[in-house]
Design a protein around this motif. Structure first.
Motif, short mmCIF file in Angstrom:
data_model
loop_
_atom_site.label_atom_id
_atom_site.label_comp_id
_atom_site.label_asym_id
_atom_site.label_seq_id
_atom_site.Cartn_x
_atom_site.Cartn_y
_atom_site.Cartn_z
N GLY A 17 0.80 -1.22 0.00
CA GLY A 17 0.00 0.00 0.00
C GLY A 17 0.83 1.27 0.00
O GLY A 17 0.29 2.36 -0.12
N CYS A 18 2.13 1.15 0.16
CA CYS A 18 3.01 2.33 0.10
C CYS A 18 3.05 2.87 -1.33
O CYS A 18 3.09 2.10 -2.28
CB CYS A 18 4.42 1.97 0.55
SG CYS A 18 4.55 1.46 2.26
N LEU A 27 13.74 8.33 -4.74
CA LEU A 27 12.38 7.84 -4.48
C LEU A 27 11.79 8.68 -3.36
O LEU A 27 12.36 8.79 -2.29
CB LEU A 27 12.40 6.37 -4.05
CG LEU A 27 12.49 5.34 -5.16
CD1 LEU A 27 12.58 3.95 -4.55
CD2 LEU A 27 11.31 5.42 -6.08
N VAL A 28 10.63 9.28 -3.60
CA VAL A 28 9.97 10.12 -2.62
C VAL A 28 8.72 9.39 -2.15
O VAL A 28 7.91 8.95 -2.96
CB VAL A 28 9.57 11.49 -3.23
CG1 VAL A 28 8.87 12.35 -2.22
CG2 VAL A 28 10.80 12.18 -3.77
N CYS A 29 8.57 9.27 -0.82
CA CYS A 29 7.41 8.58 -0.25
C CYS A 29 6.21 9.52 -0.27
O CYS A 29 6.23 10.57 0.35
CB CYS A 29 7.72 8.13 1.17
SG CYS A 29 6.39 7.20 1.91
N ILE A 30 5.16 9.12 -0.98
CA ILE A 30 3.93 9.90 -1.06
C ILE A 30 2.97 9.46 0.05
O ILE A 30 2.39 10.28 0.74
CB ILE A 30 3.25 9.73 -2.43
CG1 ILE A 30 4.21 10.12 -3.55
CG2 ILE A 30 1.97 10.54 -2.52
CD1 ILE A 30 4.66 11.56 -3.54
N HIS A 31 2.81 8.15 0.20
CA HIS A 31 1.93 7.59 1.23
C HIS A 31 2.57 6.33 1.79
O HIS A 31 3.13 5.53 1.05
CB HIS A 31 0.56 7.24 0.62
CG HIS A 31 -0.39 6.67 1.62
ND1 HIS A 31 -0.51 5.33 1.83
CD2 HIS A 31 -1.24 7.27 2.48
CE1 HIS A 31 -1.41 5.11 2.78
NE2 HIS A 31 -1.87 6.28 3.19
N HIS A 36 4.42 -0.29 7.70
CA HIS A 36 5.74 0.31 7.61
C HIS A 36 5.86 1.57 8.48
O HIS A 36 6.93 1.88 8.99
CB HIS A 36 6.10 0.62 6.16
CG HIS A 36 6.44 -0.62 5.39
ND1 HIS A 36 5.65 -1.10 4.38
CD2 HIS A 36 7.46 -1.49 5.52
CE1 HIS A 36 6.19 -2.20 3.91
NE2 HIS A 36 7.28 -2.47 4.58
N LYS A 37 4.76 2.29 8.64
CA LYS A 37 4.79 3.47 9.51
C LYS A 37 5.05 3.05 10.95
O LYS A 37 5.83 3.67 11.66
CB LYS A 37 3.47 4.23 9.40
CG LYS A 37 3.50 5.55 10.11
CD LYS A 37 2.26 6.35 9.79
CE LYS A 37 2.42 7.75 10.37
NZ LYS A 37 1.34 8.61 9.97
N ARG A 38 4.37 1.96 11.40
CA ARG A 38 4.59 1.46 12.76
C ARG A 38 6.02 0.97 12.94
O ARG A 38 6.64 1.18 13.97
CB ARG A 38 3.61 0.31 13.06
CG ARG A 38 2.38 0.79 13.79
CD ARG A 38 1.54 -0.37 14.27
NE ARG A 38 0.63 -0.77 13.20
CZ ARG A 38 0.60 -1.98 12.63
NH1 ARG A 38 1.40 -2.92 13.05
NH2 ARG A 38 -0.23 -2.25 11.68
N LYS A 39 6.56 0.28 11.93
CA LYS A 39 7.94 -0.21 12.02
C LYS A 39 8.94 0.94 12.12
O LYS A 39 9.92 0.87 12.85
CB LYS A 39 8.28 -1.07 10.80
CG LYS A 39 7.81 -2.50 10.91
CD LYS A 39 8.41 -3.32 9.81
CE LYS A 39 9.62 -4.02 10.37
NZ LYS A 39 10.13 -5.08 9.56
N ARG A 40 8.68 2.01 11.38
CA ARG A 40 9.62 3.13 11.34
C ARG A 40 9.56 3.96 12.62
O ARG A 40 10.57 4.49 13.08
CB ARG A 40 9.29 4.02 10.13
CG ARG A 40 10.27 5.14 9.89
CD ARG A 40 9.95 5.89 8.62
NE ARG A 40 8.59 6.35 8.53
CZ ARG A 40 8.13 7.46 9.11
NH1 ARG A 40 8.93 8.21 9.82
NH2 ARG A 40 6.88 7.81 8.96
N THR A 41 8.37 4.08 13.22
CA THR A 41 8.20 4.95 14.37
C THR A 41 8.10 4.20 15.70
O THR A 41 7.79 4.81 16.72
CB THR A 41 6.95 5.82 14.21
OG1 THR A 41 5.81 4.97 14.11
CG2 THR A 41 7.05 6.70 12.98
N ALA A 42 8.37 2.89 15.69
CA ALA A 42 8.24 2.09 16.92
C ALA A 42 9.28 2.53 17.95
O ALA A 42 10.43 2.83 17.62
CB ALA A 42 8.42 0.61 16.60
N LYS A 43 8.85 2.58 19.21
CA LYS A 43 9.78 2.93 20.27
C LYS A 43 10.57 1.69 20.64
O LYS A 43 10.02 0.66 21.00
CB LYS A 43 8.99 3.44 21.48
CG LYS A 43 9.90 3.92 22.58
CD LYS A 43 9.18 4.77 23.58
CE LYS A 43 10.19 5.23 24.60
NZ LYS A 43 9.80 6.45 25.23
#
Length: 55
Positions: A17-18, A27-31, A36-43
């Motif tokens: 879905g990215c 490569l520019v991330c549009i959405h 992947h958002k959770r993986k990138r921002t996980a504490k």
């Protein structure tokens, strides 16, 4: 100096879905999908620096 024609940017959609926009060399991330958002921002837990072990 001759000017180069800039080609139109392509949109790349991944199965997750990215959505990315290809600008030739970048490569520019549009959405970003939720997974992947959770993986990138996980504490992540703090890990102390490994100590050097000398015999």
């Amino acid at each position: 100096m001759a000017k180069k024609k800039v080609r139109t940017t392509d949109t790349i959609t991944l199965p997750c879905g990215c959505i990315y926009q290809d600008k030739g060399w970048l490569l520019v991330c549009i959405h970003e999908c939720n997974y992947h958002k959770r993986k990138r921002t996980a504490k992540r837990p703090y890990r102390s620096k490994a100590e050097c072990v000398r015999p």
